[in-house]
Each structure stands twice: as structure tokens, then as C-alpha cells.
Write a protein that holds these residues in place. Sequence first.
Motif, mmCIF file in Angstrom:
data_model
loop_
_atom_site.group_PDB
_atom_site.id
_atom_site.type_symbol
_atom_site.label_atom_id
_atom_site.label_comp_id
_atom_site.label_asym_id
_atom_site.label_seq_id
_atom_site.Cartn_x
_atom_site.Cartn_y
_atom_site.Cartn_z
ATOM 1 N N LEU A 41 0.819 -1.202 0.000
ATOM 2 C CA LEU A 41 0.000 0.000 0.000
ATOM 3 C C LEU A 41 0.861 1.262 0.000
ATOM 4 N N LYS A 42 1.929 1.237 0.777
ATOM 5 C CA LYS A 42 2.811 2.410 0.833
ATOM 6 C C LYS A 42 3.613 2.563 -0.464
ATOM 7 N N SER A 43 4.006 1.435 -1.051
ATOM 8 C CA SER A 43 4.817 1.505 -2.267
ATOM 9 C C SER A 43 4.042 2.061 -3.453
ATOM 10 N N GLU A 44 2.702 2.005 -3.396
ATOM 11 C CA GLU A 44 1.890 2.556 -4.478
ATOM 12 C C GLU A 44 1.957 4.076 -4.533
ATOM 13 N N LEU A 45 2.431 4.685 -3.456
ATOM 14 C CA LEU A 45 2.566 6.136 -3.408
ATOM 15 C C LEU A 45 3.971 6.523 -3.854
ATOM 16 N N ARG A 46 4.077 7.008 -5.051
ATOM 17 C CA ARG A 46 5.387 7.350 -5.602
ATOM 18 C C ARG A 46 5.901 8.647 -4.985
ATOM 19 N N GLY A 47 7.191 8.660 -4.641
ATOM 20 C CA GLY A 47 7.817 9.879 -4.163
ATOM 21 C C GLY A 47 7.714 10.081 -2.672
ATOM 22 N N ASP A 48 7.882 11.354 -2.249
ATOM 23 C CA ASP A 48 7.890 11.730 -0.835
ATOM 24 C C ASP A 48 6.708 12.641 -0.519
ATOM 25 N N ALA A 49 6.377 12.686 0.758
ATOM 26 C CA ALA A 49 5.352 13.623 1.232
ATOM 27 C C ALA A 49 6.031 14.869 1.774
ATOM 28 N N VAL A 50 5.590 16.024 1.339
ATOM 29 C CA VAL A 50 6.047 17.298 1.876
ATOM 30 C C VAL A 50 4.878 17.895 2.664
ATOM 31 N N VAL A 51 5.093 18.110 3.945
ATOM 32 C CA VAL A 51 4.035 18.608 4.828
ATOM 33 C C VAL A 51 4.426 19.995 5.320
ATOM 34 N N VAL A 52 3.571 20.971 5.055
ATOM 35 C CA VAL A 52 3.822 22.357 5.439
ATOM 36 C C VAL A 52 2.812 22.766 6.505
ATOM 37 N N GLU A 53 3.315 23.197 7.648
ATOM 38 C CA GLU A 53 2.472 23.752 8.707
ATOM 39 C C GLU A 53 2.550 25.278 8.610
ATOM 40 N N LEU A 54 1.410 25.908 8.412
ATOM 41 C CA LEU A 54 1.376 27.358 8.245
ATOM 42 C C LEU A 54 1.252 28.074 9.583
ATOM 43 N N ALA A 55 1.669 29.323 9.590
ATOM 44 C CA ALA A 55 1.488 30.164 10.768
ATOM 45 C C ALA A 55 -0.011 30.409 10.980
ATOM 46 N N PRO A 56 -0.427 30.725 12.218
ATOM 47 C CA PRO A 56 -1.859 30.848 12.526
ATOM 48 C C PRO A 56 -2.624 31.803 11.623
ATOM 49 N N ASP A 57 -2.008 32.901 11.183
ATOM 50 C CA ASP A 57 -2.738 33.898 10.401
ATOM 51 C C ASP A 57 -2.523 33.738 8.899
ATOM 52 N N ALA A 58 -1.942 32.630 8.439
ATOM 53 C CA ALA A 58 -1.641 32.448 7.025
ATOM 54 C C ALA A 58 -2.912 32.101 6.236
ATOM 55 N N LEU A 98 -4.652 29.806 3.952
ATOM 56 C CA LEU A 98 -4.501 28.407 3.549
ATOM 57 C C LEU A 98 -4.762 28.207 2.057
ATOM 58 N N GLU A 99 -5.825 28.803 1.546
ATOM 59 C CA GLU A 99 -6.166 28.614 0.132
ATOM 60 C C GLU A 99 -5.081 29.177 -0.781
ATOM 61 N N LEU A 100 -4.589 30.348 -0.441
ATOM 62 C CA LEU A 100 -3.529 30.970 -1.240
ATOM 63 C C LEU A 100 -2.283 30.105 -1.218
ATOM 64 N N ALA A 101 -1.937 29.584 -0.044
ATOM 65 C CA ALA A 101 -0.755 28.733 0.074
ATOM 66 C C ALA A 101 -0.933 27.456 -0.736
ATOM 67 N N GLY A 102 -2.119 26.876 -0.688
ATOM 68 C CA GLY A 102 -2.364 25.659 -1.454
ATOM 69 C C GLY A 102 -2.211 25.871 -2.947
ATOM 70 N N LYS A 103 -2.710 26.976 -3.449
ATOM 71 C CA LYS A 103 -2.569 27.281 -4.878
ATOM 72 C C LYS A 103 -1.103 27.494 -5.246
ATOM 73 N N ALA A 104 -0.360 28.157 -4.376
ATOM 74 C CA ALA A 104 1.052 28.415 -4.658
ATOM 75 C C ALA A 104 1.839 27.109 -4.738
#
Length: 317
Positions: free
Chosen positions: A220-237, A239-245
Motif C-alpha cells: 500500500l505504501k509503495s503505491e505512493l510514488r515519491g515523498d510527502a512534503v508537509v507544510v504547517e502554516l502560521a496561525p494567520d496564514a 490556507l487557500e492561497l498557500a495551497g494554490k502556490a
Amino acid sequence: MIRADALVKRYGEVTALAGLSFTVPAGTVFGLLGPNGAGKSTTIKILTTLSAADGGTATVAGHDVRREPDAVRRAIGVVTQGSGCDPVATGRENLLLAGRVHGLRGRAVRSRVDELLARFGLTGAANRLVRTYSGGMRRKLDVAMGLVHRPSVLFLDEPTTGLDPQARADMWAEIARLAGQERLTVLLTTHYLEEADQLAGELLIVDRGQAVASGTPERLKSELRGDAVVVELAPDADLELAGKAIGAIPGTREVTLAGRTIRSRVDHGASAVPSVLAALERESVAVAAVTVARPALDDVYLRHTGRSFAAAEEVPA
């Protein structure tokens, strides 16, 4: 050893199971992984004859759970989420009672009780009241009671909930030994990702009463190609704008947003981090933290359901 075909269970207007199907080979640890409310305990109740399905069929150890409930009960051991021990009886007395309920008598039941007390490291506490036991000791006694009649199938419903890390590790070792050395078939329900990854030879991920993915944890894990990049935003960021970027960065895929967290998949996580940070800086989005990880079961769940496992735990199914 276990077969479920299109199981359906409703409680009023709530559908707990919506056509769940799976098979469990003999001598394996089979994991049902899902958040609270996914339908795991309902499945256990149906397979152990404690509840009747509204639709579908199931067999355990070759016996139909609806037409042959007595035969199913003789073939199985069950360890529920809540302890089944009598707190004002001793460990030995609890095991003796469990054995006698299953028809063991005389020397046979005493010998089996001594064997199980020794196996689970409870001999020294055998004559103490269970109310004096630690959580880990009570859970060991629960499992011993489920094994007293030598079942061919053992159901473990959230067996390590509430245990400390050492007690949990001890229980994992015992479950692995039961399947590996004794060829016992174990159906394990859990909402601990690490537990499922560690113990289950085969895994079924369930969500809202349905199967969303199945296979070995590694496949199941091998079916996911590549790495996961997880970004935690600051409280006032934003989210939608960051996701589009982040989604606009070449090579970035499977972008999901939850709370203040953005997850995405890339081929090479370490080399993608500078691009991610640069894209967010151009949009004046403040970042609290960035991590890179190899695929995990949480990523598998996210891919198939569109939400992280932690987010699913917070919202009743």
C-alpha cells in the motif's frame, strides 16, 4: 478462515457498514484499520455473532455466523475494547471461570490456566485481585481469557487502547508470536497507524463503513510514488492561497489542505523544499514548519479518502 461478503448494518438512519467485503487467510494477522466510527467494532460484533447484519453474509472457521452461531462461538476467542475481567476476582479465578464456561474441567482447566499465566508473565500476580493490576496486566489477562479454550480464530478489538508504550510493545510481541508460532488466525481492529504497520500481514483500510484500500502495508505504501512534503502554516496564514502556490510548483501533485496543514507529493522531497518555501514567500505566506517523509499509512488513507487519518478521528463517521 474468515469471509465477509457485502455486509450491511444500519442503526436507524446511520449506516455503520455499507457493503463491506474481505477474506482472511488462516494463520495470519489481518488488520482492520480505520478511525473511530469507521465500522470496525460493528464488523467484529457481526463476525462474533453478537449482532446480526442487515445484509450480506459471513463465515468464520467454515461456519455461517447467522445459521451456525454456536459453532462459530466454539471456534473463536474474543477480546473486546473494554476489559472482560472481574476486578474483584483474582487473575487465576478469572481464567478458571473462562475455561469452565468453555467446558474445560478438572486437571485440564488447571493446567491450561497455569500455562497461560506463565506465558503472559502473570504467574506472580495470579492470586491477586484484578483491581490491583496495571492496565497492561489486565489486557494480558483479557487475551489469556480469549485463548483459554484454544480457539482457531482470535478477534482483538482495539487491544492496546490506553496502554503505555512498553505495555503496547509487549502486547505487539505476543500477538506476533500467536500468529507466527501457533498459526492462530488473528483479526485485529485498530486506529493506531503504527500498530497496523507493525503487526498486520494483510490490511484493510475502512472509512465510513466501506473498504477504501487493501493489501500488505508495504504494498500500500509503495503505491505512493515519491515523498510527502508537509507544510504547517502560521496561525494567520491564508490556507487557500498557500495551497494554490504549492500546487503550481512543477512536479507537485496530490495537494490537500486541512486546518493549517498542506500536504503534497513530489518525486524528491528534499530538493523540493526550497521551491515550496520560495513559492510561499512570494505570496507572503508565513510558514511554521516543513517536513519531508517517506510514504506512510496516513498518506495511503489520505490518498483514498481525501482527508488525513488525524482529521478523520476528529469527526464522527
